[in-house]
Design an enzyme around this catalytic site. Structure first.
Site: not given
Ligand code: GLN
Ligand code: ZN
Length: 773
Positions: A19, A439, A523, A607, A649, A673, A702, A734
């Site tokens: 809620e 990525i 979130r 990852d 990654h 990153e 982002h 990313c």
């Molecule tokens: N392979 C994933 C993507 O590209 C990696 C996501 C992540 O690093 N959080 O969405």
């Molecule tokens: Zn990432």
């Protein structure tokens, strides 16, 4: 008969039907008035207090509720409003808070400004907003919101126990802009806390819980001494202070913490299990001890029998001075197991969410106060459930365990060292210098989500679903060819979440429907539950990758989530070490990676975005973690031939302090990153050299901003000053799944362009140096 008091350190806020999330998002969209949002908050608080009261808690916890984040609330209670938010000074406190949290105001006359930084709350998946202070910071006591909530509870006839974040933890978690040590601000902060405690006392409150979770960290002498100073100053006048530490043992702090001038101490008897005896033995006679014996960090049903066995002597020793509680706030577990109508009945019996944990605390109290006879029923039922869990063939697979036992060090090593592998991969992949890649994920459009949802709810056939996914994969492959990327991906259209997707295909994982846990603001995440030995019944991604590779002559990279991240973003079983569960996941992934290689996939990315957040809170525990975390990654990836290129990654740039561990993974390529913090990247490379290939993300996914070619060239040039060009890749920082195609297309086109410019530079330089010699 002794009397034992009970309470919890905090309770989830989001609500059974989320809620709070819905009300917050409606309010931010301007769809509901503030009053309605405030009403939602009030209703949630009241419902949760009633549950606590019904479960016999002597005091209900007040002040743990928040419309966004409790650290932000504390900053507001202390009158902290950083200068860029000053023009919201006259706004309602709630709107001020949202402005700081989101950088955006509902008032159109206020400009967008950078939000407060957000970071992880200790080793949880909850994020708090970092208070921003200045070295000449002034504080003002703003107790009204807390006082109102105290009165709200009192109006219901309940006894409130307010909780506030303690002055040391508040300062420790803050950031002082520019010069200045945050501890220097303590003198200014103490009078404000004194004032706050007086306000609380005026309400007729007898106990206040003061959280000092930094007691679970290593602390310098200056910080340790500051505890003594602060709590000396806070004793007296106000309500009695229950000083709460959690998320770990007190460790070396134990002797001096026991002597702090407070009326009571809360300890985490789950993570600090071994410390309960010395705490009880050393507890001064005038102090209350709150024992956090019901796990606030995990979802397993408490072993009531064992807990009673541990608590009985403590109760004997302390009598009325014993309180029983959750190890930490219940914020970190889902709300109510009873909502899980679709969860397998047997597994359900092994679990307890926040509401069920209240009940467990009540049973423990009854067992202590009235004797075991008072709780024979619950004890017997719990014993039966736990015995079933220990014996269950769904939990225990002898094959999985045997295989884990037989793992050899050889399996954790690639055939050859990196230089030989690199040569084999170069020959096979035939990529240009400074190759470009992404990525993994491409934009998850509305259509993709719709089809996935329809398939999940049985509204479209698997043939239709597969066709739609295949069409999307083909679109993504064609696009990558056309824009000129070198190492392609299939785009991950079939995945909603990088952990859930694999968890659903692995044995040993269960999923809840309503098991939401707050991550930040509105979130929430729904972590899976790892309840049994993990294995892979059948290949998970091989068909998608094979299909993608069949569509193009360029190499395609397979895409998996690594063993540490699979573990870190789940509720993990408590009947074996985390390292053992990680090992099982690694073996399942090893099978998948070997199958991908056998299907002709020349590059595979594993990852590990959660690798760093798995680090224990105390430095002394880092090595043990890093040792097994590296081992499981290497076990997962160690089964392929030299000419299969393993990528990994990670989504952060602060890896200076774990550079050696990251190098120890021995991935052929790592993408990281860096675009938001090129300085951090440089630091890391200055101090230690990464031996293999690296793709410092040059496009910040982002941000909705499309980067300039020039900016990406500059970032790469900085990297090239430190790392030879032969070992560098060009890629975003990313996955692209949260972006729109409209942003991604120009951004990737410019990224490819940047790589071309750099390649020309590199070959010109090579030419000049050849001529010169
Ligand atoms: N392979 C994933 C993507 O590209 C990696 C996501 C992540 O690093 N959080 O969405
Ligand atoms: Zn990432």
């Amino acid at each position: 008969m002794s009397s034992v008091q009970t309470h919890v350190l905090g309770f989830p806020r989001i609500g059974a039907r989320r809620e709070l999330k819905h009300a917050l998002e409606s309010y931010w969209r301007g769809d509901i008035p503030r009053e309605e949002l405030l009403d939602t908050g009030r209703a949630l608080r009241q419902r949760h207090w009633q549950w606590q009261a019904q479960a016999g808690m002597d005091r209900v916890t007040v002040g743990d509720f928040s419309f966004y984040d409790h650290v932000l609330d504390m900053a507001q209670t202390l009158g902290v409003l950083p200068s860029r938010f000053q023009n919201a000074a006259t706004q309602h406190r709630l709107d001020q808070g949202f402005y700081m949290a989101r950088g955006r105001s509902s008032d159109p006359t206020l400009p967008d400004v950078p939000a407060l930084e957000m970071t992880k709350w200790f080793d949880t998946n909850y994020h708090y907003l970092v208070p921003e202070l200045t070295s000449d910071q002034s504080f003002f006591c703003q107790p009204h919101t807390l006082v109102e909530e105290i009165r709200e509870a009192q109006a219901l006839g309940l006894e409130p126990k307010p909780v506030i974040l303690g002055p040391l933890s508040f300062l420790y978690l803050s950031r002082v802009k520019g010069q200045g040590d945050r501890l220097d601000l303590l003198n200014k902060l103490i009078p404000i806390y004194q004032e706050l405690l007086e306000h609380i006392a005026t309400q007729g409150v007898t106990w206040v819980q003061v959280d000092e979770p930094i007691l679970a960290l290593d602390l310098t002498c200056a910080w340790q001494r500051a505890f003594e100073t602060a709590y000396q100053a806070l004793k007296g006048g106000g309500p009695r202070i229950l000083l709460a530490s959690y998320f770990g043992s007190l460790g070396q702090h134990l002797p001096w913490v026991l002597q702090l001038p407070v009326a009571g101490l809360h300890v985490d008897a789950v993570r600090g299990a071994g410390e309960l005896d010395p705490v009880v033995a050393g507890l001064p006679l005038d102090k209350v001890l709150s024992v956090g014996i019901v796990d606030g960090r995990n979802v397993w049903a408490n072993n009531l029998e064992t807990s009673l066995g541990r608590l009985a002597p403590v109760s004997e020793e302390l009598g009325q001075r014993l309180w029983v509680s959750s190890s930490c706030s219940l914020l970190h577990v889902p709300l109510d197991l009873d909502l899980e109508s679709e969860l397998d009945g047997e597994i359900q019996g092994w679990l307890a969410f926040a509401k069920q944990k209240l009940q467990e605390i009540q049973w423990l109290r009854l067992g202590l106060v009235e004797g075991r006879e008072a709780v024979v029923g619950p004890l017997a039922r719990r014993r039966a459930a736990l015995e079933a869990r220990w014996r269950s063939t769904r939990v225990h697979h002898s094959e999985v365990r045997d295989r884990a036992r037989r793992v050899t060090e050889d399996q954790t090593r690639r055939q050859s060292a990196y230089p030989l592998r690199a040569a084999a991969q170069r020959a096979r992949l035939n990529l240009p210098p400074l190759p470009t890649t992404t990525i993994g994920s491409f934009p998850q459009t509305h259509d993709i989500r719709r089809i996935r949802k329809a398939f999940r709810s049985g509204k479209c056939t698997s043939a239709d679903y597969e066709q739609a996914m295949q069409a999307e994969i083909e679109r993504v492959i064609r696009y990558q060819e056309q824009v000129g990327l070198d190492l392609l991906v299939h785009g991950e259209p079939e995945r909603n979440d990088m952990v859930e997707y694999f968890g659903e295909q692995l044995a040993g994982y269960a999923f809840t429907r309503h098991g939401w846990v707050q991550s930040y603001g509105s979130r929430c995440v729904k972590p899976p539950v790892i309840y049994g030995d993990v294995h892979r019944p059948r290949p998970m991604t091989v068909e998608w990758s094979r299909q993608a590779q069949s569509l193009t002559n360029r190499p395609v990279k397979g895409m998996l989530t690594g063993p540490v991240t699979m573990l870190q973003w789940a509720f993990v079983r408590d009947d074996q070490p985390r390292s053992e569960t990680a090992l099982q996941i690694a073996l399942a992934l090893r099978d998948e990676i070997n199958d991908l290689a056998a299907a002709g996939i020349p590059a595979i990315q594993v990852d590990e975005p959660a690798f760093r957040e798995g680090l224990p809170l105390r430095r002394g525990d880092w090595d043990a973690y890093l040792t097994w975390a590296i081992r499981v990654f290497r076990l997962a990836t160690g089964g392929v031939g030299d000419d299969v290129q393993i990528h990994t990654h990670m989504c952060y740039s602060e890896f200076n302090d774990i550079m050696d561990a990251i190098a120890g993974l021995d991935a052929d390529v790592i993408t990281i990153e860096t675009s938001r913090s090129d300085m951090a990247l440089l630091d890391a490379f200055e101090q230690s050299t990464y031996p293999n290939e690296i793709g410092p993300g040059v496009y910040d996914i982002h941000s909705p901003r499309v980067p300039e070619t020039r900016d990406m060239i500059e970032l790469m040039q900085k990297a090239m000053a430190l790392i030879p060009a032969e070992r560098l890749w060009v890629n975003p920082d990313c996955g692209l799944k949260t972006r729109d195609w409209d942003e991604v297309k120009p951004a990737l086109a410019r990224m490819v362009e940047a790589a071309k410019v750099l390649r020309n530079q590199v070959s010109r330089e090579a030419l000049t140096s050849a001529e010169a010699s």
